[in-house]
Design a protein around this motif. Structure first.
Motif, PDB file in Angstrom:
ATOM      1  N   GLN A 154       0.837  -1.202   0.000  1.00  0.00           N
ATOM      2  CA  GLN A 154       0.000   0.000   0.000  1.00  0.00           C
ATOM      3  C   GLN A 154       0.872   1.252   0.000  1.00  0.00           C
ATOM      4  O   GLN A 154       0.578   2.224  -0.705  1.00  0.00           O
ATOM      5  N   ALA A 155       1.940   1.236   0.789  1.00  0.00           N
ATOM      6  CA  ALA A 155       2.831   2.398   0.854  1.00  0.00           C
ATOM      7  C   ALA A 155       3.470   2.678  -0.498  1.00  0.00           C
ATOM      8  O   ALA A 155       3.600   3.836  -0.917  1.00  0.00           O
ATOM      9  N   ALA A 156       3.873   1.620  -1.188  1.00  0.00           N
ATOM     10  CA  ALA A 156       4.497   1.801  -2.497  1.00  0.00           C
ATOM     11  C   ALA A 156       3.531   2.434  -3.489  1.00  0.00           C
ATOM     12  O   ALA A 156       3.941   3.216  -4.361  1.00  0.00           O
ATOM     13  N   LYS A 157       2.243   2.139  -3.364  1.00  0.00           N
ATOM     14  CA  LYS A 157       1.244   2.684  -4.291  1.00  0.00           C
ATOM     15  C   LYS A 157       1.162   4.200  -4.219  1.00  0.00           C
ATOM     16  O   LYS A 157       0.821   4.851  -5.210  1.00  0.00           O
TER      17      LYS A 157
ATOM     18  N   GLU B 108       9.091   6.137  -0.156  1.00  0.00           N
ATOM     19  CA  GLU B 108      10.449   5.753  -0.544  1.00  0.00           C
ATOM     20  C   GLU B 108      11.166   4.922   0.519  1.00  0.00           C
ATOM     21  O   GLU B 108      12.195   4.313   0.228  1.00  0.00           O
ATOM     22  N   ARG B 109      10.634   4.921   1.732  1.00  0.00           N
ATOM     23  CA  ARG B 109      11.302   4.196   2.819  1.00  0.00           C
ATOM     24  C   ARG B 109      10.237   3.592   3.724  1.00  0.00           C
ATOM     25  O   ARG B 109       9.378   4.306   4.239  1.00  0.00           O
TER      26      ARG B 109
ATOM     27  N   VAL C 215      10.170  -5.367   0.317  1.00  0.00           N
ATOM     28  CA  VAL C 215      10.182  -3.898   0.346  1.00  0.00           C
ATOM     29  C   VAL C 215      11.070  -3.350  -0.762  1.00  0.00           C
ATOM     30  O   VAL C 215      10.689  -2.419  -1.487  1.00  0.00           O
ATOM     31  N   LYS C 216      12.258  -3.906  -0.905  1.00  0.00           N
ATOM     32  CA  LYS C 216      13.161  -3.436  -1.953  1.00  0.00           C
ATOM     33  C   LYS C 216      12.591  -3.702  -3.346  1.00  0.00           C
ATOM     34  O   LYS C 216      12.747  -2.890  -4.260  1.00  0.00           O
ATOM     35  N   GLY C 217      11.917  -4.838  -3.497  1.00  0.00           N
ATOM     36  CA  GLY C 217      11.297  -5.145  -4.774  1.00  0.00           C
ATOM     37  C   GLY C 217      10.201  -4.171  -5.147  1.00  0.00           C
ATOM     38  O   GLY C 217       9.881  -3.998  -6.336  1.00  0.00           O
ATOM     39  N   LEU C 218       9.625  -3.524  -4.150  1.00  0.00           N
ATOM     40  CA  LEU C 218       8.599  -2.500  -4.391  1.00  0.00           C
ATOM     41  C   LEU C 218       9.205  -1.122  -4.620  1.00  0.00           C
ATOM     42  O   LEU C 218       8.478  -0.136  -4.751  1.00  0.00           O
ATOM     43  N   GLY C 219      10.535  -1.052  -4.641  1.00  0.00           N
ATOM     44  CA  GLY C 219      11.209   0.214  -4.929  1.00  0.00           C
ATOM     45  C   GLY C 219      11.453   1.094  -3.719  1.00  0.00           C
ATOM     46  O   GLY C 219      11.712   2.290  -3.865  1.00  0.00           O
TER      47      GLY C 219
ATOM     48  N   LEU D 167       8.642  14.527   5.256  1.00  0.00           N
ATOM     49  CA  LEU D 167       7.296  13.960   5.201  1.00  0.00           C
ATOM     50  C   LEU D 167       7.309  12.478   5.547  1.00  0.00           C
ATOM     51  O   LEU D 167       8.051  11.684   4.955  1.00  0.00           O
ATOM     52  N   GLY D 168       6.463  12.119   6.503  1.00  0.00           N
ATOM     53  CA  GLY D 168       6.243  10.731   6.843  1.00  0.00           C
ATOM     54  C   GLY D 168       4.764  10.428   6.901  1.00  0.00           C
ATOM     55  O   GLY D 168       3.932  11.336   7.016  1.00  0.00           O
TER      56      GLY D 168
END
Length: 699
Positions: free
Chosen positions: A326-329, A333-334, A373-377, A569-570
């Motif tokens: 969901q975060a990657a969508k 970035e982290r 996580v890394k695979g999601l960029g 931003l978080g």
């Protein structure tokens, strides 16, 4: 040259771009402060260098403005240094013993006791472009006997000649840090301090002095910030003779120590500065100085997601993977896993101190989640709290002697945990070893280092080392070694929110968590107070749920993002529960933030409408090259219908043309002079609404 010595007048002159700092050696051999403020001709100030006598009760008034003075003789002000020699003498008489110009911007003033072989080197490092001076002292014991140090401050700053003195500082508590306070100084002392073992949320080691008339844009302001993350003290003392001296350093409370023959003590750095441009210019000076000379790295803060509010201790690899997707969508970035990934950590009652990956929560180890996580960029980050331990943990059962404790007392548990005695070499090594193993075994790019309790029952250390001091020194040494071993890992300082932020820890931390209070309206006040002393480039701000758990306030997603976009931003909400519309809106703001974050994190901040002045707050950031700017405006509530109002901008070129765009509206081209003197129309209506104005200079 920044520093020069006028031999005829016996005056030292520190000449910076927009200010002068003068002191000299008087006829008694005492180093006496003379002047600090707007540029002056030092050669014409020799008349100020003299002893002053009022009566037998105030025999040496000039000692009130010693550049660095010890307790002894007829000196009764807050001492810079208080000692007891090996033969029991507690009187200190320091004479000037020469100087060393290390570089054109570094000076050492040498002092020595008239009888004992105790030497003090008073260090100055000048940053002329910012009108800032770093000061610290070194105390050398050349005696054959130990010397007991009862109080040693890093520096004394003297401000004189004002008709009235006002002190500005910040106060607070957990979830309410960095609240601005102003006090008129009458005769006596105003003390800011921490005795809790760390910087603390109740005060911050920063001050500003003015004549009561300075504001955001005008007026002379003297300011200082101490770089120490343990117990600290700043004392502003106004005397009956019109002097104000600000003494700061490690808190002397419960901290006397012995300096053995041949040993040297080095104090923290106490930074001081001056501006005639009001509190706004003071903040911009501090921000630029920190950005260039304090912070360990200058990468732009990455958009971060933290899973704490979504899962608390209920951490599973499946749940974290879903949150990561969901975060990657939305462009994160982290991705950071907070508390609950290690040991028997299913609540705050157990497992703290056992830094092994929980096999039930991560059957295939932590690397499975990291690869996802890394695979999601995204990069992967982790929460740790290395200084604390639960009684219900393997670590405590193996080493109950590692905590702060007194032999005859039952230790105080705060948050169901004890604090490890980090001053012990074996505890320091334990923390270094497990952190090194963790960062070596896993591809981790970010560490959130938390500390959720104060020091209680502070016991003792082997030998004569002061226990309060060793904790902070070992913490710095651990962070320094980890940064050297793992240069690509970024670190965040956190202590139950903003409890450990100062110019000491910021030499090692890339960013800071300034409060556990994530309500976007409360955060405006916390962030504004923080900005007086510390750079927005380190300030992390999260978008969380509405209604907010702290106070039940409901705020729009746009308001929450605007508030959180004014630093790093978080996002900390349970985004797995967000609707498609909320996810789409969040994606828009994350993308927008990435476009403007260089302005916010590297640029200059102007507090256009500080909180409390009205029901509007407005903050402007101007890029370092002046080509771009953004303005965040917040309306708390609407009263009695609409009114015409304009926000006057700052920091623009009067003759330049700027393309301006409010939110997603049309582009309007206006001159800088119009924007600064007429202002930009404020069109907000309703309660808790906000806007973002973007500007780009037409070249």
């Amino acid at each position: 040259m920044s520093i020069s010595y006028l031999e005829k007048q016996q005056i030292f002159e520190i000449r910076m771009n927009r200010s002068s700092y003068l002191f000299g050696v008087n006829e008694k051999g005492t180093v006496q402060h003379l002047y600090w403020g707007e540029p002056v001709e030092a050669a014409e100030c020799g008349f100020m260098l003299k002893g002053r006598h009022h009566s037998s009760f105030d025999a040496e008034i000039d000692r009130e403005v010693e550049e660095f003075g010890g307790w002894g003789g007829s000196h009764y002000a807050e001492p810079s240094l208080k000692v007891e020699f090996g033969d029991g003498v507690r009187d200190l008489k320091l004479d000037y013993a020469g100087y060393e110009l290390v570089k054109e911007d570094e000076l050492i003033i040498k002092l020595i006791d008239v009888h004992y072989a105790l030497r003090i080197d008073v260090h100055y490092k000048v940053f002329s472009e910012y009108d800032v001076i770093e000061r610290f002292v070194r105390v050398h014991n050349d005696e054959a006997l130990p010397v007991r140090i009862e109080q040693v401050m890093a520096a004394v700053w003297s401000v004189g000649g004002l008709p009235e003195y006002r002190m500005t500082h910040v106060a607070g508590r957990w979830a309410g840090e960095y609240q601005l306070r102003c006090n008129v100084l009458s005769e006596g002392k105003k003390t800011l301090e921490s005795r809790r073992g760390f910087t603390g949320p109740h005060a911050s080691p920063w001050f500003a002095i003015d004549d009561g008339r300075a504001d955001e844009t005008n007026g002379q302001v003297w300011f200082g910030a101490l770089g120490w993350s343990g117990n600290w003290k700043i004392v502003a003392e106004k005397t009956i003779f019109g002097h104000v001296r600000i003494v700061g350093g490690i808190n002397d409370f419960d901290s006397a120590f012995t300096l053995a023959p041949g040993e040297t003590y080095t104090s923290p750095i106490f930074t001081g500065g001056f501006t005639s441009g009001g509190f706004g210019e003071m903040s911009r000076i501090l921000h630029q100085y920190q950005y260039k000379y304090i912070l360990p790295a200058r990468q732009l803060r990455k958009v971060l997601y933290n899973s704490w509010e979504a899962t608390t201790f209920d951490v599973t690899v499946e749940g974290q993977v879903e949150l990561a997707r969901q975060a990657a969508k939305i462009g994160v970035e982290r991705f950071v896993v907070d508390d609950g990934w290690f040991g028997a950590r299913n609540s705050d009652r157990a497992g703290l101190g056992d830094w092994q990956v929980n096999p039930k929560k991560f059957p295939n180890g932590l690397q499975e989640l990291i690869e996802e996580v890394k695979g999601l960029g995204m990069e992967f980050g982790l929460w740790v709290e290395p200084e604390s331990v639960n009684p219900d943990s393997d670590l405590y059962r193996q080493h109950p002697d590692w905590i702060y404790q007194f032999a005859t007392r039952e230790g105080t548990q705060l948050r169901n945990q004890y604090l490890l005695n980090l001053g012990l070499p074996e505890v320091k090594q334990f923390v270094l070893d497990f952190m090194t193993e963790l960062l070596t075994a896993h591809d981790i790019s970010f560490i959130k280092w938390d500390m959720n309790r104060t020091v209680t029952e502070p016991g003792s250390l082997p030998g004569s080392d002061p226990i309060w001091v060793k904790h902070a020194e070992h913490l710095y040494e651990i962070w320094a070694e980890l940064r050297e071993k793992f240069p690509k890992v970024e670190f965040e300082t956190c202590a139950g929110g903003g409890g450990r932020i100062d110019l000491g820890i910021l030499r090692y931390a890339d960013q800071a968590w300034i409060s556990d209070n994530t309500d976007a309206r409360d955060r405006l006040a916390i962030q504004e107070g923080f900005s007086y002393a510390y750079s927005p480039s380190v300030m992390m701000c999260w978008v969380t749920e509405s209604p907010n758990g702290f106070n039940g306030r409901s705020l729009s997603l746009s308001y929450r993002f605007h508030s959180s976009m004014m630093g790093g931003l978080g996002i900390g909400a349970d985004i797995g529960q967000w609707s498609d519309a909320e996810m789409e809106e969040a994606s828009h703001y994350v993308e927008l933030y990435k476009e403007i974050r260089h302005i916010i994190l590297e640029g200059n901040l102007y507090r256009l409408e500080p909180l409390g002045r009205s029901n509007v707050a407005a903050y402007q950031y101007v890029s370092r090259d002046g080509a771009e700017a953004v303005v965040f405006t917040f309306l708390q509530s609407q009263y009695f219908g609409s009114e015409e109002r304009r926000i006057r901008l700052r920091g623009l070129e009067a003759d330049a043309l700027y393309e301006t765009r409010l939110n997603d509206g049309d582009v309007v081209v206006l001159h800088g002079s119009t924007l600064m003197h007429v202002g930009f129309p404020l069109t907000l209506k309703g309660d808790y609404v906000s806007s973002l104005l973007r500007l780009k200079r037409k070249d």
